[in-house]
Design a protein around this motif. Structure first.
Motif: not given
Length: 65
Positions: A45-47, A54-58
């Motif tokens: 879940f946390f992964f 990470r995808l959103g920040l990228e």
């Protein structure tokens, strides 16, 4: 603070220890397995949440650059 002699203390400890209900081998094995399963589910879940963040920040950083 009440004072008691060591022999009385040991007797009281043995008395309280005899009241403990110890789990069976099956209960210990089942509980251990459940802990491993829940830890694995939490790790996955946390992964996934980490990858989503990470995808959103990228995506956000690519908008600015």
């Amino acid at each position: 603070m009440a004072k008691s002699n060591p022999a009385q203390f040991v007797q009281e400890v043995r008395s309280e220890t005899s009241k403990v209900v110890w789990p069976t081998r099956r209960e210990v094995a089942l509980t251990t397995a459940m802990v491993f399963v829940m830890a694995t589910i939490a790790a996955i879940f946390f992964f996934l949440i980490d990858q989503l963040i990470r995808l959103g920040l990228e995506q956000i950083l690519q908008l600015g650059g």
